[in-house]
Design a protein around this motif. Structure first.
Motif, short mmCIF file in Angstrom:
data_model
loop_
_atom_site.label_atom_id
_atom_site.label_comp_id
_atom_site.label_asym_id
_atom_site.label_seq_id
_atom_site.Cartn_x
_atom_site.Cartn_y
_atom_site.Cartn_z
N ASP A 59 0.81 -1.22 0.00
CA ASP A 59 0.00 0.00 0.00
C ASP A 59 0.85 1.28 0.00
OD1 ASP A 59 -2.62 0.85 -0.30
OD2 ASP A 59 -2.81 1.37 1.82
N ARG A 60 2.09 1.17 -0.51
CA ARG A 60 2.94 2.35 -0.66
C ARG A 60 2.83 2.84 -2.09
NH1 ARG A 60 7.89 -0.48 2.17
NH2 ARG A 60 7.53 -1.70 0.32
N GLU A 61 2.85 4.15 -2.25
CA GLU A 61 2.75 4.75 -3.57
C GLU A 61 4.11 5.23 -4.04
OE1 GLU A 61 -0.18 7.82 -3.14
OE2 GLU A 61 -1.73 6.49 -3.88
N SER A 62 4.30 5.20 -5.35
CA SER A 62 5.52 5.75 -5.95
C SER A 62 5.18 6.18 -7.37
CB SER A 62 6.63 4.70 -5.95
OG SER A 62 6.24 3.56 -6.70
N LEU A 63 6.12 6.87 -7.98
CA LEU A 63 5.99 7.24 -9.38
C LEU A 63 6.92 6.32 -10.17
CD1 LEU A 63 6.04 11.12 -9.08
CD2 LEU A 63 4.08 9.66 -9.56
N VAL A 64 6.37 5.64 -11.16
CA VAL A 64 7.16 4.70 -11.97
C VAL A 64 7.14 5.16 -13.42
CG1 VAL A 64 6.73 2.76 -10.42
CG2 VAL A 64 5.19 3.16 -12.32
N PRO A 65 8.23 4.89 -14.14
CA PRO A 65 8.27 5.25 -15.56
C PRO A 65 7.16 4.54 -16.34
CG PRO A 65 10.45 4.64 -14.77
CD PRO A 65 9.48 4.29 -13.69
N ALA A 66 6.60 5.24 -17.30
CA ALA A 66 5.53 4.68 -18.13
C ALA A 66 5.70 5.19 -19.56
CB ALA A 66 4.17 5.09 -17.59
N GLY A 67 5.42 4.34 -20.50
CA GLY A 67 5.45 4.76 -21.89
C GLY A 67 6.81 4.59 -22.52
N PRO A 68 6.92 5.06 -23.75
CA PRO A 68 8.18 4.91 -24.49
C PRO A 68 9.29 5.75 -23.86
CG PRO A 68 6.60 6.20 -25.76
CD PRO A 68 5.88 5.71 -24.54
N VAL A 69 10.51 5.22 -23.91
CA VAL A 69 11.68 5.91 -23.37
C VAL A 69 12.22 6.89 -24.41
CG1 VAL A 69 14.01 5.58 -22.47
CG2 VAL A 69 12.23 3.92 -21.95
N ASP A 70 12.66 8.06 -23.95
CA ASP A 70 13.19 9.09 -24.84
C ASP A 70 12.24 9.39 -25.99
OD1 ASP A 70 15.45 9.38 -23.31
OD2 ASP A 70 16.59 7.91 -24.44
N ALA A 71 10.99 9.56 -25.67
CA ALA A 71 9.97 9.77 -26.70
C ALA A 71 9.85 11.24 -27.05
CB ALA A 71 8.63 9.27 -26.19
N ASP A 72 9.55 11.48 -28.31
CA ASP A 72 9.19 12.84 -28.69
C ASP A 72 7.71 13.02 -28.33
OD1 ASP A 72 7.78 11.44 -30.60
OD2 ASP A 72 8.92 12.18 -32.29
N GLY A 73 7.20 14.20 -28.52
CA GLY A 73 5.81 14.47 -28.16
C GLY A 73 4.81 13.60 -28.89
N VAL A 74 5.11 13.26 -30.15
CA VAL A 74 4.19 12.46 -30.95
C VAL A 74 4.09 11.03 -30.42
CG1 VAL A 74 3.74 11.54 -33.25
CG2 VAL A 74 4.60 13.87 -33.00
N ALA A 75 5.23 10.41 -30.10
CA ALA A 75 5.23 9.05 -29.59
C ALA A 75 4.49 8.96 -28.25
CB ALA A 75 6.65 8.54 -29.45
N MET A 76 4.72 9.91 -27.37
CA MET A 76 4.05 9.90 -26.07
C MET A 76 2.57 10.17 -26.22
SD MET A 76 4.41 9.13 -22.96
CE MET A 76 6.11 9.17 -22.50
N ASP A 77 2.21 11.04 -27.15
CA ASP A 77 0.80 11.33 -27.41
C ASP A 77 0.08 10.07 -27.88
OD1 ASP A 77 -1.14 13.51 -27.39
OD2 ASP A 77 -1.28 13.16 -29.56
N ASP A 78 0.70 9.33 -28.79
CA ASP A 78 0.12 8.06 -29.25
C ASP A 78 -0.03 7.08 -28.09
OD1 ASP A 78 0.00 8.97 -31.85
OD2 ASP A 78 1.83 7.92 -32.49
#
Length: 111
Positions: A59-78
């Motif tokens: 029940d501990r919270e953290s922030l974890v990486p999500a999505g493509p690594v080193d993405a430009d805006g278009v890749a993350m938007d997709d």
């Protein structure tokens, strides 16, 4: 019982803090108000990286990486649009401020 803030309050507080500090924060997509997941889009100029609020088995919270690594805006938007299509409860928040991860951790994570 969890001490977790409802998602809409956590997101609202984060957006307000970032904007008050001279940065830019905007909600790209609203999800379920009480328990929706939060995906943060950290805009660092040429690279946009994703962080997601995660709760582990203890029940501990953290922030974890999500999505493509080193993405430009278009890749993350997709990426976030596909995630949102499969999870309409997902909140997507874009942050443009120095130390964005610190702002997010201080605001949306339960100690």
């Amino acid at each position: 019982m969890s001490a977790r803030l409802p998602t809409h309050l956590a997101v609202g507080a984060l957006v307000r803090r970032v904007n008050d500090a001279g940065g830019f924060a905007v909600v790209r997509a609203r999800g379920e108000a009480q328990t929706g997941a939060i995906l943060l889009l950290i805009d660092e100029g040429r690279v946009v990286r994703g962080l997601e609020r995660f709760r582990d088995l203890d029940d501990r919270e953290s922030l974890v990486p999500a999505g493509p690594v080193d993405a430009d805006g278009v890749a993350m938007d997709d990426y976030w649009r596909k995630r949102r299509a499969s999870d309409p409860d997902l909140w997507v928040v874009e942050l443009m401020i120095a130390q964005a991860e610190r702002f997010a951790a201080e605001t949306i994570l339960v100690c």
